[in-house]
Design an enzyme around this catalytic site. Structure first.
Site, mmCIF file in Angstrom:
data_model
loop_
_atom_site.group_PDB
_atom_site.id
_atom_site.type_symbol
_atom_site.label_atom_id
_atom_site.label_comp_id
_atom_site.label_asym_id
_atom_site.label_seq_id
_atom_site.Cartn_x
_atom_site.Cartn_y
_atom_site.Cartn_z
ATOM 1 N N LYS A 270 0.833 -1.212 0.000
ATOM 2 C CA LYS A 270 0.000 0.000 0.000
ATOM 3 C C LYS A 270 0.865 1.258 0.000
ATOM 4 O O LYS A 270 0.651 2.170 -0.795
ATOM 5 C CB LYS A 270 -0.900 -0.055 1.240
ATOM 6 C CG LYS A 270 -1.772 1.153 1.465
ATOM 7 C CD LYS A 270 -2.922 0.831 2.396
ATOM 8 C CE LYS A 270 -2.673 1.139 3.849
ATOM 9 N NZ LYS A 270 -2.622 2.559 4.170
ATOM 10 N N SER A 271 1.860 1.303 0.874
ATOM 11 C CA SER A 271 2.713 2.496 0.960
ATOM 12 C C SER A 271 3.403 2.762 -0.380
ATOM 13 O O SER A 271 3.453 3.897 -0.857
ATOM 14 C CB SER A 271 3.792 2.294 2.027
ATOM 15 O OG SER A 271 3.219 2.329 3.306
ATOM 16 N N GLN B 4 4.693 9.833 6.307
ATOM 17 C CA GLN B 4 3.734 10.625 5.517
ATOM 18 C C GLN B 4 4.129 12.089 5.515
ATOM 19 O O GLN B 4 4.076 12.761 4.483
ATOM 20 C CB GLN B 4 2.322 10.458 6.089
ATOM 21 C CG GLN B 4 1.773 9.054 5.904
ATOM 22 C CD GLN B 4 0.437 8.844 6.587
ATOM 23 O OE1 GLN B 4 -0.039 9.700 7.327
ATOM 24 N NE2 GLN B 4 -0.168 7.697 6.346
ATOM 25 N N ASP C 97 2.238 -0.060 12.321
ATOM 26 C CA ASP C 97 1.033 -0.625 11.685
ATOM 27 C C ASP C 97 0.773 -2.067 12.123
ATOM 28 O O ASP C 97 -0.337 -2.573 11.977
ATOM 29 C CB ASP C 97 1.169 -0.586 10.157
ATOM 30 C CG ASP C 97 1.064 0.836 9.608
ATOM 31 O OD1 ASP C 97 0.573 1.723 10.329
ATOM 32 O OD2 ASP C 97 1.478 1.051 8.461
ATOM 33 N N LYS D 204 -4.562 6.864 14.560
ATOM 34 C CA LYS D 204 -4.632 6.088 13.311
ATOM 35 C C LYS D 204 -6.104 6.033 12.867
ATOM 36 O O LYS D 204 -6.909 6.831 13.315
ATOM 37 C CB LYS D 204 -4.035 4.694 13.518
ATOM 38 C CG LYS D 204 -2.517 4.733 13.754
ATOM 39 C CD LYS D 204 -1.771 5.191 12.517
ATOM 40 C CE LYS D 204 -0.279 5.297 12.759
ATOM 41 N NZ LYS D 204 0.406 5.947 11.629
HETATM 42 C C1 S3P Z 1 2.677 5.294 6.049
HETATM 43 C C2 S3P Z 1 3.249 5.791 7.178
HETATM 44 C C3 S3P Z 1 2.744 5.508 8.522
HETATM 45 C C4 S3P Z 1 1.831 4.303 8.512
HETATM 46 C C5 S3P Z 1 0.808 4.366 7.417
HETATM 47 C C6 S3P Z 1 1.502 4.410 6.079
HETATM 48 C C7 S3P Z 1 3.273 5.647 4.750
HETATM 49 O O1 S3P Z 1 2.014 6.613 8.993
HETATM 50 O O2 S3P Z 1 1.186 4.182 9.761
HETATM 51 O O3 S3P Z 1 -0.021 3.237 7.464
HETATM 52 O O4 S3P Z 1 2.947 5.000 3.739
HETATM 53 O O5 S3P Z 1 4.098 6.569 4.719
HETATM 54 P P1 S3P Z 1 2.744 7.870 9.688
HETATM 55 O O6 S3P Z 1 3.529 8.566 8.638
HETATM 56 O O7 S3P Z 1 1.635 8.729 10.199
HETATM 57 O O8 S3P Z 1 3.587 7.300 10.784
#
Ligand code: S3P
Length: 427
Positions: free
Chosen positions: A21-22, A167, A313, A340
């Site tokens: 997903k990321s 993020q 996560d 979250k």
């Molecule tokens: C993600 C970063 C994480 C993670 C999220 C996906 C990303 O969040 O919890 O599910 O793809 O960069 P945060 O940046 O808020 O830690």
């Protein structure tokens, strides 16, 4: 939708999971502002990554989808078009936070919103650095979606992230693409580095020294052919199911093993898990390999400090493993869990309460007792995909049939979750 889950006798087989997903979010956004087409194989099937594609389309980018293959006809850094209406990020924090970095630099105004859960999540963490770059972003009560973004000329900044968040890091780097000069982000703790890797793949000039990332603005990004690996965070639920169910043995193929994500495997091994990585390889700068897991008695442990950020996560499903382990699991320094998709400290504790497991809840963590017996119960995802899947795993070792209410929320990251699970469990 309710999903009935019976205890499993065995978990076995060989599976391949939908794309990370990321990584998919990043490929879609960078593909849109690169020049020419990008072909992405194994794009995530989750609703969150569909939200990103929807936003990209609304910005005038042609997107073709054939199954899990997505072609994005990139318009170049300056080719996006003003959207006709508010962009819909759905449930996706990654979409709204990362895309805001691009939107802030456009010569047109835009608005981006999300569903009820996303509307409660804080955006000031991206608004502050983007404002320092010159961005004009207004939010409800100064910090919640929807975000109203008006055009501005961005300048590079040096920014020390106050929270470990990939993020936020990504929002700044994406905005930095549009700023003349060098944008620098320093992290308190190393967060997932998919953006750094993907930016390089698309041709951006980027220097990484320990936790300090420098990006040269106004690069020429070129469309590419890419493949997203199987999502390790989705694999986590199957690893947990196999570890918890006696006589189990499972292989998960082609999983993304980026070292900033793979702390999960190290932690599971520290709990006594029997895990082997096979066929280790690299694709588009990302490590990929097959994971072989067999059931094993588990010790407990502590998740704290940098480890918490690296496992954030996976904490709901690790909590389930912790409850079944010999000594239980303490989770600390995890206040991020409260913001979250749900307050994951509260939703994990509530589902455990329904199963007869008494968790000690703390402001920034929880203490989960070991050797817990899981009572069959009506459990609830509370609209959170990772809670749906984590407690499905718990239900596999309950003393009877459990029900997961609002189980459809698993489709936020993993629409095929229940189908894939039924392929590998022997009831
Ligand atoms: C993600 C970063 C994480 C993670 C999220 C996906 C990303 O969040 O919890 O599910 O793809 O960069 P945060 O940046 O808020 O830690």
């Amino acid at each position: 939708m309710d999903e009935k889950i019976s205890p499993a006798r065995r978990v076995s087989g060989r599976i391949r999971l939908p794309g990370d997903k990321s990584i998919s979010h990043r490929y879609a956004i960078l593909g849109a502002i690169a020049e020419g087409p990008s072909r992405i194989h194994n794009y995530s099937t989750g609703a969150d990554c569909r939200s990103t594609l929807g936003c990209v389309r609304a910005l005038g980018v042609q997107v073709e989808e054939q199954g899990t293959e997505v072609v994005i006809h990139g318009k170049g850094l300056d080719g996006l078009r003003a959207p006709q209406s508010s962009l819909d990020a759905g449930n996706s924090g990654s979409t709204i936070r990362m895309l805001s970095g691009v939107l802030a630099a456009q010569p047109f105004s835009s608005c981006i919103h999300g569903d009820e859960s996303l509307s409660r999540r804080p955006m000031d963490r991206i608004m502050k650095p983007l404002a320092q770059m010159g961005a004009a972003i207004a939010a409800r009560e100064g910090r919640f979606p929807p975000l109203e973004i008006t055009p501005s000329q961005l300048r590079p900044i040096e920014y020390l992230l106050p929270v470990p968040s990939a993020q936020v890091k990504t929002a700044i780097l994406l905005a930095g693409l549009y700023a003349d000069g060098m944008t620098v982000v320093e992290e308190p703790v190393r967060s997932r580095d998919h953006s750094e890797i993907a930016l390089r793949e698309f041709g951006a000039g980027l220097k990484v020294e320990k936790r300090r990332i420098s990006l040269q603005g106004r690069p020429r990004l070129a469309g590419r052919e890419l493949r997203a690996p199987s999502d390790l965070s989705s694999a986590a639920f199957f690893l947990a199911a196999a570890l918890l169910t006696p006589s189990s043995s499972l292989v998960i193929e082609g999983v993304g093993l980026n070292p900033t994500r793979a702390a999960l495997l190290d932690f599971l091994i520290s709990m006594g898990a029997s895990i082997r990585v096979l066929n280790l390889d690299q694709a588009n700068g990302e490590m990929v390999g097959d994971i072989q897991v067999s059931s094993a008695p588990l010790r407990g442990g502590v998740i704290e400090g940098e480890m918490t950020a690296a496992l954030i996560d996976e904490i709901p499903v690790l909590a389930v493993l912790g409850a079944a382990s010999e000594d239980g699991l303490a989770i600390r320094d995890a206040s991020e869990l409260r913001i979250k998709e749900t307050d994951r400290i509260a939703t994990v504790a509530e589902n455990f309460r329904r199963m007869g497991v008494a968790v000690e809840v703390q402001p920034d963590g929880m203490v989960i007792p070991g050797r817990s017996q899981f009572r069959a119960a009506r459990l609830d995802s509370f609209g959170d995909h990772r809670i749906a899947m984590a407690f499905t795993v718990a239900a596999l070792r309950a003393d009877g049939e459990s029900v997961i209410e609002n189980a459809e929320s698993a489709s936020i990251s993993f629409p095929e979750f229940f189908r894939t699970l039924h392929q590998v469990i022997e009831p």
